[in-house]
Each structure stands twice: as C-alpha cells, then as structure tokens.
Write a protein that holds these residues in place. Structure first.
Motif, short mmCIF file in Angstrom:
data_model
loop_
_atom_site.label_atom_id
_atom_site.label_comp_id
_atom_site.label_asym_id
_atom_site.label_seq_id
_atom_site.Cartn_x
_atom_site.Cartn_y
_atom_site.Cartn_z
N VAL A 183 17.57 -33.56 -5.04
CA VAL A 183 18.07 -34.25 -6.03
C VAL A 183 19.00 -35.30 -5.34
CG1 VAL A 183 19.71 -34.31 -7.97
CG2 VAL A 183 17.82 -32.66 -7.67
N PRO A 184 18.83 -36.54 -5.22
CA PRO A 184 19.79 -37.53 -4.78
C PRO A 184 20.93 -37.82 -5.69
CG PRO A 184 17.99 -38.76 -5.92
CD PRO A 184 17.67 -37.31 -6.25
N ILE B 47 24.07 -44.57 -0.66
CA ILE B 47 23.05 -44.39 -1.73
C ILE B 47 21.81 -44.85 -1.30
CG2 ILE B 47 22.58 -45.96 -3.64
CD1 ILE B 47 25.64 -46.79 -4.04
N GLU B 48 21.32 -45.69 -0.41
CA GLU B 48 20.02 -45.51 0.02
C GLU B 48 19.37 -44.40 0.97
OE1 GLU B 48 18.48 -48.49 4.03
OE2 GLU B 48 18.99 -49.61 2.27
N HIS B 49 20.41 -43.75 1.68
CA HIS B 49 19.95 -42.43 2.19
C HIS B 49 19.70 -41.59 1.14
CE1 HIS B 49 20.08 -39.18 5.70
NE2 HIS B 49 20.32 -38.72 4.54
N GLY C 109 23.13 -28.86 4.43
CA GLY C 109 21.92 -29.96 4.55
C GLY C 109 22.20 -31.29 3.95
N ALA C 110 23.57 -31.69 3.88
CA ALA C 110 23.90 -32.95 3.37
C ALA C 110 24.67 -33.70 4.45
CB ALA C 110 24.95 -32.85 2.17
N ARG C 111 24.29 -34.93 4.60
CA ARG C 111 24.94 -35.66 5.46
C ARG C 111 26.21 -36.52 4.94
NH1 ARG C 111 21.64 -40.27 9.20
NH2 ARG C 111 23.61 -41.21 10.32
N VAL D 238 24.27 -36.78 -0.69
CA VAL D 238 24.93 -37.41 0.49
C VAL D 238 26.43 -37.46 0.04
CG1 VAL D 238 25.56 -39.69 1.76
CG2 VAL D 238 23.09 -39.06 1.04
N VAL D 239 27.28 -37.08 0.86
CA VAL D 239 28.64 -37.20 1.02
C VAL D 239 29.12 -38.57 1.44
CG1 VAL D 239 31.03 -36.10 1.62
CG2 VAL D 239 28.77 -34.64 1.32
N LEU D 240 30.21 -39.26 0.69
CA LEU D 240 30.82 -40.46 1.13
C LEU D 240 32.31 -40.10 1.27
CD1 LEU D 240 30.20 -43.23 1.68
CD2 LEU D 240 30.62 -43.89 -0.72
N ALA D 241 33.00 -39.91 2.34
CA ALA D 241 34.17 -39.62 2.77
C ALA D 241 35.23 -40.64 3.03
CB ALA D 241 34.15 -38.65 3.65
N ILE D 242 36.29 -40.73 2.47
CA ILE D 242 37.47 -41.67 2.50
C ILE D 242 38.60 -41.07 3.18
CG2 ILE D 242 38.91 -43.45 1.14
CD1 ILE D 242 36.93 -43.28 -1.12
#
Length: 549
Positions: free
Chosen positions: A91-92, A139-141, A120-122, A149-153
């Motif tokens: 699931v994206p 988002i593309e990945h 298993g998440a990048r 996908v994890v987006l870290a700040i």
C-alpha cells in the motif's frame, strides 16, 4: 518566508489531499503550514499507529495516495506495526515525521532510518535546499513500488526559512508491465490454447487484478471461455458476472464452491499471490489441474504453478481475449453447475449451545440489513471469517482487511477514519473482535468523529483472543492468557458519542434495521456489541487447526 516544513507541506498537498496524524514537537511546523497554507484535509487521530492505518485504508478504499504524520522518537516508533502492514500489503503512502537534528541524536532519539528499513520502508530526509524535490521523489517512490515511504524532517531544519517554494514536477508513475520476449508471448499462446481446449476452465483473480483495472477484460475472458470464476479475499467482486462467480477461495470459501474449483482442468490466476490461505494450504487445485499465473512478481509464487507470465493483469487479460477471439464453447462449464447452491454457507442457529449468540446466524441477519452502499473494513482476528463469508461486497475496494498481511490486530478503528474520508457518500462498516478493539480503543473516538452517522461497527465479543483459544487452547496450553474479561463496548461507544447496543439475541439486531432507514445526517455512529459464542469456530480457523494439529 516559507520554512522547510512549509516546502514539504505545500509540495505534498499538490498531490495528496488527505493527511492523518498526531501533532508533536517534530511535526508542529509541518502541520501549521498544512493547515494555514494548503487545501489538504488534516484529520487528527489519537494514536500514531492510526495515522498510518488511516492513510492505508484511504488508499485501499479510493486508490488515492494519502499521508500520515507523527513526531520523532516515541511518536515514530508507535507507527511501526502499521508501517510493516502497509509494506507487506503493498500500500503506497507517505509518513511525514520529525527526526533527530542534523547535529546528532539527543538522548531520546532513536535510529529511525534503521527502524523503518527493518520493516521494509525507505526513508527520504529533507534538507534546506531540496525539501520540495525530495517530497516529490518520496511520493514517486511510494507510487512506483506500491510501498509506504518515510519523509523525515530533521528537528533543527524544520523551521528554517527556505525561500519561495520551487515548482516541482509531478511524480512519474511507470506504465503497466507488458509481457516481454518470446517466452512471455509463447506462454500467453499456451494459456490461450489451454483455456480454449478446457472442459472445466477456471479464472482466479486477486487485488492486483483490481488495481490494474482488469475487471472488464477478465469478464470478457470468462465469457469467451465459459469459465467459472473466483477471487482471493482481497479481490472480492473483481469479476463483473456474479452469477458465475464462486466467491472467495480458501478458508473463507463455501465447501461446495471449493469442491467445484478442485475439479477444474485449467486454472489461470491473475494478480493473486497464492498464499497458504488462498490455496487452502495447497489443496485448492487437484493434482491434475494445469495452473498458470500472471503477476508482476518476479516469478511464480506457488509450487503448483506450471506456467508463469510476468505482466500486468489487465494487459495480459486483454492479450488473452485477443488470442482467443470469438471461440464457440459447445457446453460451457459455468452453465452446467448450480453456482448459487455451491456458494451457500451454514445458516447457523439462533443461539449456540452455550446460550450465547451464534456468529453465523448473526452475520447472516446483519447482511440482510446493512446499507447497500457500504465499505467494510476489518480488523484482524478469528472473527474475520464471518464478514468474509456472509457479507457480500460489490468490488475489492469495498472490503479491506487492514492488518492481515502482517498478521496483526488492533488496526480496525483508525481504518474507519481513512475509509470515511475516502468515500464520503458510503456507509463505513467496521468488523472487529474484542481483542483488537481494545488494543486500538483510543481511536474509537476518531472513528466516531470522522464517520458520524455514516459509520457503524460490529464487535464480535467472545471475551477471548479467539484464534489463540482455538489453536493453542485445543492443544492444552494454559488458557488464562487467552481470555479477556467481558467488556461493554456499547458503553465505550456511548462515552464518545456513538449509539451502543448490546446484542445477545437476533431480535436485538432490529435496531440496525431501523438505523439503516434513518438519515445519516441525523443518526449517530452505531456500535453493535455482539455477545457471541467462542465455541463456534470459523471454517478457515478449522482448516488452520487441522494443518497445525
């Protein structure tokens, strides 16, 4: 000037309109920008796991990618079980999180990149100069590989000024995977010939076939070959002609339907992983059945597959329709069998011998009264058999089981949140056990708030972890850890604004019939607390017991 967090929020909102989460130190600036500067809808949940679960359910219900958000540290680690489920279920989604500062970890920081990688998440980490571009890449990945996908700040970057938000390209999504090479084309020729010459052809499709948009082509292929059809649990309703469909394969399937499948001479599987449950632990097909599989996986996913084509299910199904053309089937198999009788399940008794409600009769009665326009979301546990067996749905995006890929429980209530936002006109129906229901009880409030009168829940309350009792209790293991003091879920629901009904007899379900007829804008969320017997074991569970005994 816009901050780094604003760059993330504004770019994310160009492609994602639903965000779920819990606010904390690590994502405060992101949520401030999201709320003040974008049109995206933020829905608060009460536990960080619910942020990922809601985003997961939103995609399963609508096909539109969503996002979750949490703070760093404990907030992030709370998401890991749900993140693992989304990875294994393909699931994206995007999980926006705070992270340790670029200067190095503080005493309360953990290695979030390693933890995400372990399930298993990048992780993509934004910087001051590349936040917008990195957001698009994340988002593309997610869309390309169908994974979260994890987006870290980083904490010390979140509030830095970053200048005007640059124009960012739209995420690229790969074209459907077409069959390539002489081997693939030759195998499609072989499948077409096998179907054309089969006496008892059978088509099986899963969630992958639905995601590829293969429904119409599969219907044409079934009609051309006279094949009977069925689906995996996650592909329910993918075939358009239900009068020739045998329902769900595996332990959720009716005995008569499974017996018919066992007699098939040629079977073609589209976009289904053929796990042990779908395959009835290897007994779905007879030894003489010729089995082909079409999937985007690198290779066949079960030892019984005799021919494999790596391709998108829709593309391959259309290619097979073209190859078969307008053949004339003299005596179509599907016209010679009584599909309705084969799909019939045991009606059950009003009450089980122990005096508690029989879940089979309760499930059957509930099915008669559920709103037709419904989305069913399911937690994990022994009870999953009842909805899958007795509650038909029109399409795969109307029945989702969040948690089963990772064999987890406790993801039911926040699933309602995501599905309610994804399908604003439908009634969201949760099916949950008392074990999973208690584990995620914080987000009962979120579910009631998000769905309101368009939401209801059925809690199969047997005062136990039923799957464990059925498997390990029967082996003689100590049952005390498997038992739960009977909980009043109706009272829980009432405490957060729902209407709670304790159901001890079939007559108590009459309230559902009246509720269904009421205006969703004026009625309350309905919670049915079914006091069921734990002695009635679902057929799929009996199958597991047999295999493991």
């Amino acid at each position: 000037m816009p901050t780094v967090s604003a760059h993330v929020a504004l770019t994310l909102a160009q492609h994602i309109d639903a965000v779920f989460g819990v606010m904390g130190n690590g994502n405060a600036y992101f949520l401030d920008a999201l709320e003040k500067q974008t049109e995206a809808t933020f829905t608060a949940v009460r536990h960080e796991q619910g942020a990922v679960v809601a985003a997961d359910a939103h995609f399963r219900a609508s096909g539109r990618i969503a996002a979750g958000t949490s703070t760093y540290g404990a907030g992030f680690t709370n998401t890991l079980t749900a993140l693992a489920e989304s990875v294994q279920a393909h699931v994206p989604l995007v999980l926006v999180v705070g992270d340790e500062p670029t200067s190095g970890p503080r005493p309360w920081d953990v290695d979030q990149i390693a933890l995400a990688s372990a399930v298993g998440a990048r992780t993509y980490t934004v910087g001051r100069a590349d936040a917008a571009a990195t957001t698009v890449i994340a988002i593309e990945h997610a869309l390309t590989y169908r994974v979260p996908v994890v987006l870290a700040i980083p904490y010390d970057v979140a509030s830095l000024e970053a200048g005007e938000v640059p124009a960012a390209p739209s995420p690229r999504v790969p074209a459907p995977l077409a069959p390539r090479g002489e081997f693939a084309e030759g195998m499609l020729d072989q499948i077409a010939a096998a179907l054309a010459g089969a006496e008892r052809p059978f088509l099986l499709a899963g969630r992958g076939a639905w995601l590829s948009g293969a429904s119409t082509a599969l219907g044409e292929l079934a009609k051309a070959t006279g094949a009977l059809t069925a689906s995996s649990a996650l592909g329910r309703g993918v075939f358009p002609e239900t009068q020739y469909d045998l329902g769900v394969t595996g332990g959720f399937g009716a005995d008569g339907a499974m017996e018919l499948i066992h007699t098939a001479d040629v079977a073609v599987v589209f976009g289904a992983s053929l796990n042990q449950f779908t395959m009835r632990f290897g007994e779905l097909f007879a030894p003489g059945t010729t089995v082909f599989q079409i999937d985007i996986a690198p290779a066949a996913t079960h030892a019984h597959v005799g021919g494999f084509v790596r391709a998108d299910a829709r593309v391959a199904a259309e290619a097979l329709v073209d190859r078969i053309g307008t053949i004339t089937v003299a005596d179509p198999w599907r016209e010679s069998v009584d599909v309705a009788s084969a799909r019939a399940y045991d009606d059950g008794d009003d009450l089980a011998p122990d005096g508690r409600l029989d879940p089979r009769s309760a499930a059957r009665r509930i099915a008669e009264m559920l709103p037709e326009d419904r989305i069913v979301v399911s937690d994990g546990g022994h009870f999953i058999g009842w909805a899958n067996m007795y509650w038909p749905v029109a399409a795969p995006d109307r029945m989702m089981m969040v948690g089963t890929a990772f064999q987890s429980i406790g993801q039911g209530w926040p699933s309602v949140v995501g599905a309610a936002l994804a399908r604003r006109e439908s009634t969201i129906v949760l099916t949950s056990g008392d074990g999973g229901g208690l584990m995620a009880i914080a987000d009962l409030e979120s579910a009631v708030r998000a769905a309101g009168g368009r939401g209801m829940a059925v809690v199969w309350n047997d005062a136990a972890y039923g799957a464990e009792v059925n498997l390990y209790g029967l082996k003689g293991l100590a049952e005390a850890p498997m038992r739960i003091p009977e909980v009043d879920f109706a009272a829980f629901g009432a405490a957060v604004g729902a209407e709670g009904v304790v159901v001890r007899t079939l007559a108590d379900l009459d309230r559902l019939e009246a509720w269904t007829a009421e205006d969703p804008s004026s009625r309350r969320f309905l919670l049915l607390d079914l006091r069921i017997s734990g002695d009635v074991i679902a057929p799929y569970q009996q199958e597991i017991i047999r295999v493991n005994s």
